[in-house]
Enzyme design. Structure first.
Site, mmCIF file in Angstrom:
data_model
loop_
_atom_site.group_PDB
_atom_site.id
_atom_site.type_symbol
_atom_site.label_atom_id
_atom_site.label_comp_id
_atom_site.label_asym_id
_atom_site.label_seq_id
_atom_site.Cartn_x
_atom_site.Cartn_y
_atom_site.Cartn_z
ATOM 1 N N TYR A 97 -7.852 15.901 -7.567
ATOM 2 C CA TYR A 97 -7.012 15.116 -8.491
ATOM 3 C C TYR A 97 -5.959 16.035 -9.135
ATOM 4 C CZ TYR A 97 -5.859 11.550 -12.026
ATOM 5 O OH TYR A 97 -5.216 10.625 -12.815
ATOM 6 N N SER B 132 -3.192 16.571 -6.727
ATOM 7 C CA SER B 132 -2.318 15.405 -6.584
ATOM 8 C C SER B 132 -1.381 15.263 -7.785
ATOM 9 C CB SER B 132 -3.150 14.129 -6.394
ATOM 10 O OG SER B 132 -3.808 13.744 -7.586
ATOM 11 N N ASN C 192 0.870 -1.169 0.000
ATOM 12 C CA ASN C 192 0.000 0.000 0.000
ATOM 13 C C ASN C 192 0.913 1.226 0.000
ATOM 14 O OD1 ASN C 192 -1.656 2.112 0.591
ATOM 15 N ND2 ASN C 192 -2.577 1.207 2.405
HETATM 16 N N1 LIG Z 1 -6.741 5.996 -17.132
HETATM 17 C C1 LIG Z 1 -6.620 7.283 -17.356
HETATM 18 O O1 LIG Z 1 -7.405 7.891 -18.097
HETATM 19 C C2 LIG Z 1 -5.480 8.061 -16.757
HETATM 20 C C3 LIG Z 1 -5.132 9.297 -17.322
HETATM 21 C C4 LIG Z 1 -4.061 10.013 -16.794
HETATM 22 C C5 LIG Z 1 -3.349 9.506 -15.720
HETATM 23 N N2 LIG Z 1 -3.720 8.319 -15.183
HETATM 24 C C6 LIG Z 1 -2.918 7.812 -14.078
HETATM 25 O O2 LIG Z 1 -2.262 6.640 -14.526
HETATM 26 C C7 LIG Z 1 -1.991 5.778 -13.421
HETATM 27 C C8 LIG Z 1 -2.470 4.369 -13.767
HETATM 28 O O3 LIG Z 1 -3.867 4.401 -13.921
HETATM 29 P P1 LIG Z 1 -4.710 3.256 -14.630
HETATM 30 O O4 LIG Z 1 -5.544 3.938 -15.636
HETATM 31 O O5 LIG Z 1 -3.830 2.136 -15.001
HETATM 32 O O6 LIG Z 1 -5.672 2.870 -13.409
HETATM 33 P P2 LIG Z 1 -6.030 1.462 -12.769
HETATM 34 O O7 LIG Z 1 -7.126 1.764 -11.805
HETATM 35 O O8 LIG Z 1 -6.260 0.455 -13.819
HETATM 36 O O9 LIG Z 1 -4.690 1.094 -11.984
HETATM 37 C C9 LIG Z 1 -4.278 1.762 -10.817
HETATM 38 C C10 LIG Z 1 -3.711 0.727 -9.860
HETATM 39 O O10 LIG Z 1 -3.275 1.404 -8.671
HETATM 40 C C11 LIG Z 1 -3.541 0.545 -7.579
HETATM 41 N N3 LIG Z 1 -3.600 1.285 -6.322
HETATM 42 C C12 LIG Z 1 -4.574 2.101 -5.887
HETATM 43 N N4 LIG Z 1 -4.316 2.515 -4.651
HETATM 44 C C13 LIG Z 1 -3.137 1.948 -4.276
HETATM 45 C C14 LIG Z 1 -2.360 1.994 -3.098
HETATM 46 N N5 LIG Z 1 -2.756 2.687 -2.027
HETATM 47 N N6 LIG Z 1 -1.193 1.302 -3.080
HETATM 48 C C15 LIG Z 1 -0.807 0.580 -4.149
HETATM 49 N N7 LIG Z 1 -1.520 0.476 -5.288
HETATM 50 C C16 LIG Z 1 -2.680 1.168 -5.354
HETATM 51 C C17 LIG Z 1 -4.892 -0.087 -7.930
HETATM 52 O O11 LIG Z 1 -5.144 -1.271 -7.195
HETATM 53 C C18 LIG Z 1 -4.751 -0.316 -9.423
HETATM 54 O O12 LIG Z 1 -4.321 -1.634 -9.721
HETATM 55 C C19 LIG Z 1 -2.685 6.418 -12.232
HETATM 56 O O13 LIG Z 1 -1.726 7.143 -11.488
HETATM 57 C C20 LIG Z 1 -3.669 7.369 -12.855
HETATM 58 O O14 LIG Z 1 -3.987 8.441 -11.991
HETATM 59 C C21 LIG Z 1 -4.764 7.571 -15.673
#
Ligand SMILES: NC(=O)c1ccc[n+]([C@@H]2O[C@H](COP(=O)([O-])OP(=O)(O)OC[C@H]3O[C@@H](n4cnc5c(N)ncnc54)[C@H](O)[C@@H]3O)[C@@H](O)[C@H]2O)c1
Length: 258
Positions: free
Chosen positions: A153, A156, A62
C-alpha cells in the site's frame, strides 16, 4: 456564484465513502458530477442519494484497465461536452507481513491505486488542457512515510504522491494543476473493511491500534470524509491557482514527525 457552477467533475471510486462525499460537495456548489466505479450497485446507490442535490450521472469503469478508462472518459465527455475537474478516489487497501504477501495482492493494489490513478490522469489530460482544469489525487499518510506491514500500500500511495509532483510540473505550462490529499484514517467502508479483514476478529482492538498512533492521544478520533471533500474542493478551486504539484496532509499531524 460558486466557482464550480456548471463545471464538469469526474470522481473515480465514486461509489465509495470519500467518493460520495466529494461528489455531494461539488453538487452543492452547482457542478455537474460524473461518478465512476467498478461496483455498479454502489454507483446506483450513490446516484440515488445524490440525485436530489443536482446533476449527477454515472459510468461503470474498472480503472485497472486502460481500455475501460478510455471508454469511460469518452462517454463522460460525450454526455457532458467538457471536463474541468478529475478526482482520483478509487483505491483498495492491503496489509500484512511482507514475507506473506502474494503476487495477486501486489498486482491488485498497484493496479488500482497507482496504475489506475496514472491512467485516469493520462487519459483525461487532453480534455483538461482545453478547459485549464485540474486533478486532485487521493494519496494517503501511507504515501508520505512507511509503516510496518504496509509495504505494498505504501508503494502504491508513495507512487501517487510522486506522480502528482511529476504531472504537476509537466502540465504547469499547459495550465493544468495537479495536486493530492494525503488523509490518515478516514471513517469510510474501507476502514470498516480493513478492521473486518485484518482485525483478527477484534474490530475495536484494530481501531484502537490505529488511533493510538495519533498525537491527540486520548482525544484521537477518525477523520470524517466530509473533511477530505472540503480539502479536495479547496485544491480544485481556481482561487488557489498557485497551488500545484503538492500533497496536502489531512492526518491530525500524524506524519509531521516523519
Ligand atoms: N479510508 C481511509 O482511511 C483512507 C485513508 C487514506 C487514503 N484513503 C484512500 O482514499 C480513497 C477512497 O477510499 P475510501 O475510504 O472512500 O474507500 P471505499 O472503499 O469506501 O471506496 C473506494 C472505492 O473504489 C472503488 N474501486 C475499487 N477498485 C476499483 C477499480 N478497479 N476500478 C474502479 N473503482 C474501484 C470501490 O468499489 C469503492 O467504491 C482510496 O484511494 C483510499 O486508498 C483512504
Amino acid at each position: 456564484m460558486s466557482e464550480f457552477k456548471d463545471k464538469v467533475v469526474l470522481v473515480t471510486g465514486g461509489g465509495g465513502g470519500m467518493g460520495v462525499c466529494i461528489g455531494k460537495r461539488f453538487l452543492e456548489e452547482g457542478a455537474k458530477v460524473y461518478i465512476t466505479d467498478i461496483n455498479e450497485d454502489r454507483l446506483k446507490k450513490a446516484k440515488a442519494e445524490m440525485d436530489p442535490m443536482g446533476a449527477v450521472d454515472y459510468v461503470v469503469c474498472n480503472v485497472t484497465k486502460v481500455a475501460d478508462i478510455e471508454k469511460m472518459v469518452a462517454e463522460v465527455v460525450k454526455r457532458a461536452g467538457r471536463l474541468d475537474v478529475v478526482v482520483n478516489t478509487a483505491g483498495v487497501w492491503v496489509e500484512g507481513d511482507s514475507w506473506e504477501m502474494t503476487e495477486d495482492e501486489w498486482d491488485r493494489t498497484i493496479n488500482v491505486n497507482l496504475k489506475g490513478t496514472f491512467f485516469v490522469c493520462s487519459r483525461t489530460i487532453p480534455e483538461l488542457i482545453k478547459t485549464h482544469g485540474c486533478i486532485v489525487n487521493i494519496s494517503s499518510d501511507a504515501g508520505i512515510g512507511g509503516n510496518p506491514g504496509n509495504c505494498i500500500y505504501n508503494a502504491s500511495k508513495g507512487g501517487v504522491t510522486l506522480i502528482t509532483k511529476s504531472l504537476g510540473l509537466e502540465l504547469a505550462p499547459l495550465g493544468v494543476r495537479v495536486n493530492a490529499v494525503a488523509p490518515a484514517d478516514v471513517e469510510t467502508p474501507m476502514l470498516v473493511g480493513q478492521a473486518e479483514v485484518y482485525g483478527g476478529g477484534d474490530i475495536e482492538g484494530y481501531y484502537h491500534n490505529l488511533l493510538r498512533k495519533y498525537p491527540q492521544g486520548e482525544r484521537a478520533k477518525f477523520i470524517q470524509p466530509s473533511e477530505i471533500a472540503e480539502c479536495v474542493l479547496f485544491l480544485a478551486s481556481p482561487k488557489v491557482d498557485s497551488i500545484t504539484a503538492t500533497t496536502l496532509s489531512i492526518d491530525c499531524g500524524l506524519t509531521a514527525g516523519y
